[in-house]
Scaffold this motif. Structure first.
Motif, PDB file in Angstrom:
ATOM      1  N   GLN A   1       1.835   1.646  -3.389  1.00 52.57           N
ATOM      2  CA  GLN A   1       0.815   1.343  -4.670  1.00 52.57           C
ATOM      3  C   GLN A   1       1.558   0.942  -4.894  1.00 52.57           C
ATOM      4  O   GLN A   1       1.043   1.504  -6.242  1.00 52.57           O
ATOM      5  CB  GLN A   1       0.975   3.080  -4.938  1.00 52.57           C
TER       6      GLN A   1
ATOM      7  N   LYS B   1       1.401   8.739  -0.922  1.00 49.51           N
ATOM      8  CA  LYS B   1       1.355   7.515   0.325  1.00 49.51           C
ATOM      9  C   LYS B   1       2.658   7.470   0.527  1.00 49.51           C
ATOM     10  O   LYS B   1       2.500   7.798   2.345  1.00 49.51           O
ATOM     11  CB  LYS B   1       1.371   5.749  -0.390  1.00 49.51           C
TER      12      LYS B   1
ATOM     13  N   ASP C   1       0.632  -0.878   0.067  1.00 49.78           N
ATOM     14  CA  ASP C   1       0.184   0.262   0.125  1.00 49.78           C
ATOM     15  C   ASP C   1       0.860   1.421  -0.080  1.00 49.78           C
ATOM     16  O   ASP C   1       0.577   2.532  -0.509  1.00 49.78           O
ATOM     17  CB  ASP C   1      -0.901   0.063   1.268  1.00 49.78           C
TER      18      ASP C   1
END
Length: 490
Positions: A117, A473, A114
């Motif tokens: 990504q 992120k 995550d």
């Protein structure tokens, strides 16, 4: 030692631990989060005991004792380096916990995927963990095999001991997922620390007390109280063993996954403090066991038989010897079932879950449960090779896992880190480490773990600098602690 004592010890332990595992099923926690990380509801004391039992496995009472028998006091220095490395949890623990709570992560590889990504990055980290952790779980199985074989004079074979450990680990894993593992771990941790400490005191007293104990070694084998001593712990060997172990707390997913589990920051702090106290005691006890075996049995065929030989000797009352044996068995099982749960959760979440459109939580959980026995069979096959020196094999596994450390550090501290950097650095360096381990090659005399860290770091930084980073992120993770402190003030 009478084989019937050993068998009864295993039977009684199995009954008690099974009852605890079944009782832990109370209050159903459905889904991946409930089964694999207990819905982040573990209190600090349980977390500390479970973390300790999972980390201090057959490696300690069989492996570290054997390493002390083999190379002397350098083994203590080796383990103290690991202890220093635990300080990494002070840096990464709060960040893992905050990220997990905010985004609902179940596995460390899911978190890394995550952050960068990238589903592919998550898959690569998960598969790399499977590649190196299955041999590590096999090391735990081998520890049980050597232990039961040595204590019964071969009446219980190596393979039988391995099968006993697998069956117990499978049962605890399936009983209630991580909850049954945590509760049985807690029983095992208390059991381990009390009994092993009592035994080492008895043995030292039988050899004339602590003063006489070290005087005996100084007289007969003085080199074992120095480094490099008999030559085993040369500086390059020492570095090769200790560098991978230093990063153990963030490189091994069965350990770092537990940073998601505490119910609060306070629980996380209690977990760390409890683990450090437990570990300090257990480290010195394990080293003393190795020195004790060195005095009582100076000509063992293999160093990993040091602990079984001690427990079956006249220096240890049979009943106490069986109790300690059960504690070591329990420690190994606690590591095996934790690894099974971690790897199955990573495969279900980050391999199966990312292969196509993301399946729902229940399907992932089903796949995770199917994968558990597959991991057990693979670990059994590896354990049957009966490779030498458990401590060294444990480090070899950590040498492979260390290739994910740059990606983990970059997750929280480097905004320019990219998914391509993670994928290239992990794949290339993992293949490189594996080739060094298989061939036994040590370029410039350095171990595979050191080379793995160097190659992985260079590739991660280099490739990331020429590829695009996910800014949103990256900012979220790098500013995680800052945002937490701001929210806390508000």
């Amino acid at each position: 030692m009478n084989t019937s004592y050993v068998i009864w010890g295993i039977v009684i332990y199995t009954i008690i631990a099974s009852i605890i595992a079944l009782l832990s099923r109370k209050g159903n926690l459905p889904g991946m989060s409930g089964y694999f990380i207990g819905n982040r509801k573990m209190n600090g004391i349980l977390s500390a005991l479970s973390y300790s039992a999972t980390t201090y496995s057959a490696f300690m009472m069989v492996g570290l004792a054997g390493l002390t028998y083999q190379g002397g006091v350098g083994a203590l220095g080796f383990e103290i380096i690991y202890f220093i490395g635990v300080s990494l949890i002070l840096i990464f623990g709060p960040r893992f916990w905050l990220a997990g709570k905010k985004n609902g992560y179940v596995t460390p590889s899911e978190m890394i995927g995550d952050r960068y990504q990238s589903k592919t990055a998550a898959m690569v980290i998960a598969l790399m963990s499977c590649l190196f952790l299955i041999p590590y779980s096999a090391v735990q199985l081998a520890g049980v095999g050597y232990l039961l074989q040595g204590m019964t004079g071969g009446a219980i074979s190596f393979s039988t001991g391995v099968i006993i450990a697998i069956v117990l680990a499978l049962f605890f894993s399936y009983a209630a997922g991580i909850r049954s593992v945590v509760w049985t771990d807690s029983l095992q941790a208390i059991f381990m620390i009390i009994t092993s400490t009592i035994v080492v005191i008895l043995i030292v007293n039988s050899l004339g007390g602590f003063g006489q104990f070290f005087e005996n070694i100084q007289t007969t084998q003085p080199e074992m109280l120095t480094v490099p001593g008999n030559g085993y712990f040369s500086i390059l060997t020492f570095l090769g063993l200790t560098i991978p172990w230093f990063f153990f707390s963030i490189s091994n997913p069965q350990v770092s996954q537990r940073l998601f589990m505490p119910n609060s920051f306070k629980g996380l702090r209690q977990m760390l403090i409890g683990f450090l106290v437990f570990g300090l005691i257990y480290t010195f006890v394990s080293v003393m066991w190795g020195f004790s075996a060195l005095q009582l049995f100076p000509n063992l065929e293999t160093a990993d038989l040091a602990t079984p030989s001690l427990l079956s000797s006249d220096a240890v009352p049979p009943l106490l010897g069986v109790i300690v044996m059960v504690g070591i068995l329990a420690a190994a099982v606690s590591t095996i079932d934790s690894i099974m749960l971690t790897l199955s959760s990573m495969f279900a979440r980050d391999v199966y879950g990312n292969m196509k459109s993301r399946p729902d939580d229940s399907k992932q959980l089903k796949i995770g449960k199917i994968v558990i026995p597959v991991i057990a069979v693979l670990a059994y096959a590896f354990a049957e090779l009966e490779l030498d020196l458990i401590a060294v094999l444990s480090v070899a596994a950590s040498s492979g896992l260390i290739v994910g450390v740059p990606a983990t550090v970059g997750t929280f501290f480097w905004k320019k880190g990219t998914a391509v950097g993670v994928i290239v650095s992990v794949i290339v360096s993992a293949i490189f480490v594996l080739s060094l381990e298989v061939t036994g090659t040590k370029p410039l005399g350095l171990g595979s773990g050191i080379w793995g860290l160097i190659v992985s770091s260079v590739l991660f930084v280099g490739v990331s600098l020429v590829s695009k980073a996910p800014k949103e992120k990256a900012n979220e993770f790098v500013n995680l602690m800052k945002e937490h402190r701001k929210a806390k003030r508000v």
